[in-house]
Design a protein around this motif. Structure first.
Motif, mmCIF file in Angstrom:
data_model
loop_
_atom_site.group_PDB
_atom_site.id
_atom_site.type_symbol
_atom_site.label_atom_id
_atom_site.label_comp_id
_atom_site.label_asym_id
_atom_site.label_seq_id
_atom_site.Cartn_x
_atom_site.Cartn_y
_atom_site.Cartn_z
ATOM 1 N N LYS A 229 -59.756 -128.383 12.013
ATOM 2 C CA LYS A 229 -59.256 -129.913 12.173
ATOM 3 C C LYS A 229 -58.645 -129.968 13.707
ATOM 4 N N TYR A 230 -57.690 -129.025 13.696
ATOM 5 C CA TYR A 230 -56.488 -129.148 14.930
ATOM 6 C C TYR A 230 -56.934 -128.008 15.998
ATOM 7 N N GLY A 231 -57.715 -126.961 15.820
ATOM 8 C CA GLY A 231 -57.650 -126.024 16.788
ATOM 9 C C GLY A 231 -57.066 -124.593 16.393
ATOM 10 N N GLY A 232 -57.932 -123.614 16.261
ATOM 11 C CA GLY A 232 -57.332 -122.441 15.977
ATOM 12 C C GLY A 232 -56.228 -121.931 16.781
ATOM 13 N N ALA A 233 -56.008 -122.015 17.914
ATOM 14 C CA ALA A 233 -54.866 -121.476 18.761
ATOM 15 C C ALA A 233 -53.623 -122.150 18.497
ATOM 16 N N LYS A 234 -53.971 -123.355 18.029
ATOM 17 C CA LYS A 234 -52.465 -124.051 17.862
ATOM 18 C C LYS A 234 -51.879 -123.862 16.375
ATOM 19 N N ILE A 235 -52.835 -123.826 15.304
ATOM 20 C CA ILE A 235 -52.236 -123.313 14.188
ATOM 21 C C ILE A 235 -51.698 -121.813 14.070
ATOM 22 N N THR A 236 -52.552 -120.878 14.808
ATOM 23 C CA THR A 236 -52.050 -119.577 14.882
ATOM 24 C C THR A 236 -50.763 -119.512 15.689
ATOM 25 N N LEU A 237 -50.457 -120.067 16.687
ATOM 26 C CA LEU A 237 -49.010 -120.410 17.231
ATOM 27 C C LEU A 237 -47.962 -120.846 16.228
ATOM 28 N N ILE A 238 -48.340 -121.827 15.427
ATOM 29 C CA ILE A 238 -47.242 -122.096 14.404
ATOM 30 C C ILE A 238 -46.996 -121.224 13.540
ATOM 31 N N ALA A 239 -48.163 -120.361 13.131
ATOM 32 C CA ALA A 239 -48.056 -119.407 12.008
ATOM 33 C C ALA A 239 -47.193 -118.288 12.530
ATOM 34 N N LEU A 240 -47.388 -117.799 13.633
ATOM 35 C CA LEU A 240 -46.490 -116.788 14.317
ATOM 36 C C LEU A 240 -45.096 -117.154 14.446
ATOM 37 N N LEU A 241 -44.781 -118.510 14.908
ATOM 38 C CA LEU A 241 -43.388 -118.879 14.955
ATOM 39 C C LEU A 241 -42.671 -118.867 13.568
ATOM 40 N N GLY A 242 -43.581 -119.282 12.563
ATOM 41 C CA GLY A 242 -42.908 -119.143 11.346
ATOM 42 C C GLY A 242 -42.532 -117.840 10.479
ATOM 43 N N MET A 243 -43.636 -116.916 11.328
ATOM 44 C CA MET A 243 -43.270 -115.526 10.991
ATOM 45 C C MET A 243 -41.941 -114.992 11.545
ATOM 46 N N VAL A 244 -41.904 -115.409 12.755
ATOM 47 C CA VAL A 244 -40.489 -114.985 13.250
ATOM 48 C C VAL A 244 -39.223 -115.630 12.722
ATOM 49 N N ALA A 245 -39.274 -116.604 12.491
ATOM 50 C CA ALA A 245 -38.181 -117.026 11.751
ATOM 51 C C ALA A 245 -37.782 -116.593 10.256
ATOM 52 N N PHE A 246 -38.864 -116.233 9.456
ATOM 53 C CA PHE A 246 -38.499 -116.052 8.130
ATOM 54 C C PHE A 246 -38.497 -114.431 7.906
ATOM 55 N N THR A 247 -39.053 -113.796 8.942
ATOM 56 C CA THR A 247 -38.846 -112.358 9.188
ATOM 57 C C THR A 247 -37.282 -111.913 9.526
ATOM 58 N N LEU A 248 -36.651 -112.892 10.232
ATOM 59 C CA LEU A 248 -35.191 -112.567 10.583
ATOM 60 C C LEU A 248 -34.434 -112.916 9.206
ATOM 61 N N ALA A 249 -35.011 -113.923 8.608
ATOM 62 C CA ALA A 249 -34.190 -114.325 7.423
ATOM 63 C C ALA A 249 -34.185 -113.227 6.323
ATOM 64 N N VAL A 250 -35.339 -112.577 6.284
ATOM 65 C CA VAL A 250 -35.421 -111.316 5.423
ATOM 66 C C VAL A 250 -34.445 -110.192 5.780
ATOM 67 N N LEU A 251 -34.565 -110.077 7.093
ATOM 68 C CA LEU A 251 -33.650 -109.065 7.722
ATOM 69 C C LEU A 251 -32.239 -109.485 7.318
ATOM 70 N N VAL A 252 -31.786 -110.371 7.606
ATOM 71 C CA VAL A 252 -30.428 -110.928 7.159
ATOM 72 C C VAL A 252 -30.082 -110.428 5.777
ATOM 73 N N THR A 253 -31.082 -110.897 4.638
ATOM 74 C CA THR A 253 -30.920 -110.646 3.417
ATOM 75 C C THR A 253 -30.743 -109.200 3.078
ATOM 76 N N LEU A 254 -31.517 -108.304 3.823
ATOM 77 C CA LEU A 254 -31.498 -106.680 3.691
ATOM 78 C C LEU A 254 -30.159 -106.387 4.077
#
Length: 496
Positions: free
Chosen positions: A324-349
């Protein structure tokens, strides 16, 4: 326009050609609606079943390794993480030859072979776990054979890529991959019940009489036979889905193959690596064995399946969003989300106390942090699923756009270029998938490396490295596929 299917006249013309389709034109709307869609859907359904089974066998060690100690085996955390990682290494290496096998032998034929090969890891598993004297090296060899299940993904995706038109590939490949990925969640959910290790949140009780890991091996051996028979009866080979190995290997010289492989390590590598490691991460950081049978703290068997389940469900959604919106746009959003929440897991650890087995009170303290750990991890899994679906949409789109850009529309040259693009993109799916699966080996090793004395320190360091990798992936995705003006400054063309 009528779909030409050799199965209809195989009895009188060419018995050896049964289940081969000579005329396949999914880009022709009349052909597609006149029968092509029905045939493609049938092959997709049974491809999903076989791939689902392959993933379950591939990840059978991810949850069963946590029960080996209860069966009398004395393995260290480092040894257990290595057992979890080995199938992923072998599976990643097998994905390339499995991809090339589809044009060589036919999608249906190779599905039968790959499903039958799953009898090897399942039956060996069932035999080995019944003998506490089985040496560790034997477990390593048996775990390596589970990599056969990891190879199934590449051949299945390459096969389905031939069946669907370009505007439906994202959804079709997303559904095919999601059905396979769900095998990880299902094995992690049901194996503890099958072997008598745990129930399901009290709704389903575990079988009585102790833990019997061999039951899982026998069950999945039976399912391997079923998948082989189903492929024989209800799947097809496409005559046009053929190419020479030299033609397929040409994709390794394409820059986009390795760019997408780099991105896919971040998305799928994280999905399969975290799926493999999550049961042991929970067991080692939030649970102690006493008092038996459920111990103290968070029982890993209740939660291990959730991450893979979330990632699997989100994968077709990622494919749909990419359509619907293009694979590159959605992939970029997914990667940015992974950055944010991997940092959140790290803070918890950072707030966990290592080695709760030394003191049940520690497990109780860690338990209060578990909801945050689980929630952040599940969001990471969701983004990996979205990214997996969108990345696999990008691959055939890149090759198709390049074919369109290099030829004039409406002529035989364009048709030939698009046909070659479909074959090359199927080969590229295998190369990219093979590289991505390496993450399934590297992540468990990073969490508890054999040469590291402090597993918790190794885990924290690993999450720092993963976060940095996701940042680089996001930059690469933006720079190559989204930066303006696209035609002048990137390798890709608009619409990927």
């Amino acid at each position: 326009m009528t779909l030409i299917d050799n199965r209809a006249d195989a009895a009188t013309t060419a018995p050896a050609r049964a289940h081969w389709i000579d005329d396949w034109r999914p880009e022709d709307p009349a052909f597609w609606e006149g029968g092509g869609k029905r045939v493609a859907r049938r092959n997709l359904i049974w491809s999903i079943f076989a791939e689902h089974l392959g993933f379950s066998v591939w990840l059978i060690w991810s949850v069963s390794s946590a029960f080996l100690l209860a069966m009398g085996f004395e393995f260290t955390p480092q040894q257990l993480f290595f057992l979890v990682a080995l199938p992923n290494l072998v599976g990643s290496l097998l994905r390339l030859p499995y991809t090339f096998a589809v044009p060589r032998f036919g999608g249906r034929n190779w599905t039968m072979v790959s499903a039958a090969l799953l009898l090897i890891p399942t039956l060996l598993f069932a035999i080995a776990v019944q003998h506490p004297g089985t040496p560790y090296w034997a477990f390593c060899l048996i775990a390596a054979t589970a990599g056969f299940g990891g190879g199934n993904f590449a051949s299945s995706m390459a096969n389905i890529n031939f069946f669907y038109p370009a505007d439906k590939k994202g959804t079709a490949l997303g559904l095919n991959a999601a059905g396979g990925n769900a095998g990880v969640s299902i094995i992690q959910l049901l194996l503890p019940v099958m072997i008598g290790g745990a129930g399901i949140f009290g709704l389903v009780k575990a079988s009585e009489g102790g833990i019997h890991l061999e039951t899982a091996g026998y069950v999945y051996a039976g399912l391997a036979v079923l998948a082989t028979v189903a492929a024989y009866l209800w799947m097809d080979n496409l005559t046009g889905a053929t190419s020479k190995p030299r033609e397929q290997l040409a994709v390794v010289r394409k820059p986009h193959t390795w760019i997408m492989a780099f991105l896919y390590i971040g998305t799928f590598g994280s999905f399969i690596g975290y799926s493999a490691a999550m049961p042991l991460l929970i067991k080692l950081n939030f649970w102690v064995a006493d008092p038996a049978p459920l111990g103290t703290g968070i029982y890993f068997a209740y939660y291990a399946f959730l991450g893979a389940g979330v990632g699997s469900v989100m994968r077709p959604f990622g494919g749909w969003l990419a359509d619907k919106y293009g694979g590159a746009k959605i992939t970029l959003i997914a990667l940015l989300g992974m950055v944010a929440f991997t940092l959140a897991v790290l803070v918890t650890l950072m707030q966990l106390t290592p080695n709760p087995t030394a003191d049940p009170a520690i497990a109780s303290d860690n338990q209060s942090l578990f909801p945050w750990f689980l929630a952040f991890f599940l969001v990471i899994f969701a983004f990996t699923g979205v990214g997996n679906g969108s990345a696999y949409k990008m691959i055939p789109a890149i090759w198709r756009r390049e074919a369109e850009a290099s030829t004039a529309g409406g002529g035989p040259e364009r048709a030939a270029a698009l046909d070659a693009a479909t074959k090359e993109s199927s080969a590229a799916l295998g190369v990219v998938g093979s590289a991505g699966a390496l993450g399934g080996f590297l992540i468990p090793i990073a969490f508890s490396s054999p040469w590291v004395d402090d597993p918790m320190a190794a885990t924290k360091s690993a999450f720092v490295v993963f976060t940095a990798y996701y940042v680089v992936c996001a930059v690469v995705c933006w720079a190559v596929y989204l930066r303006k003006p696209a035609k002048a400054t990137s390798l890709a063309v608009a619409g990927v």
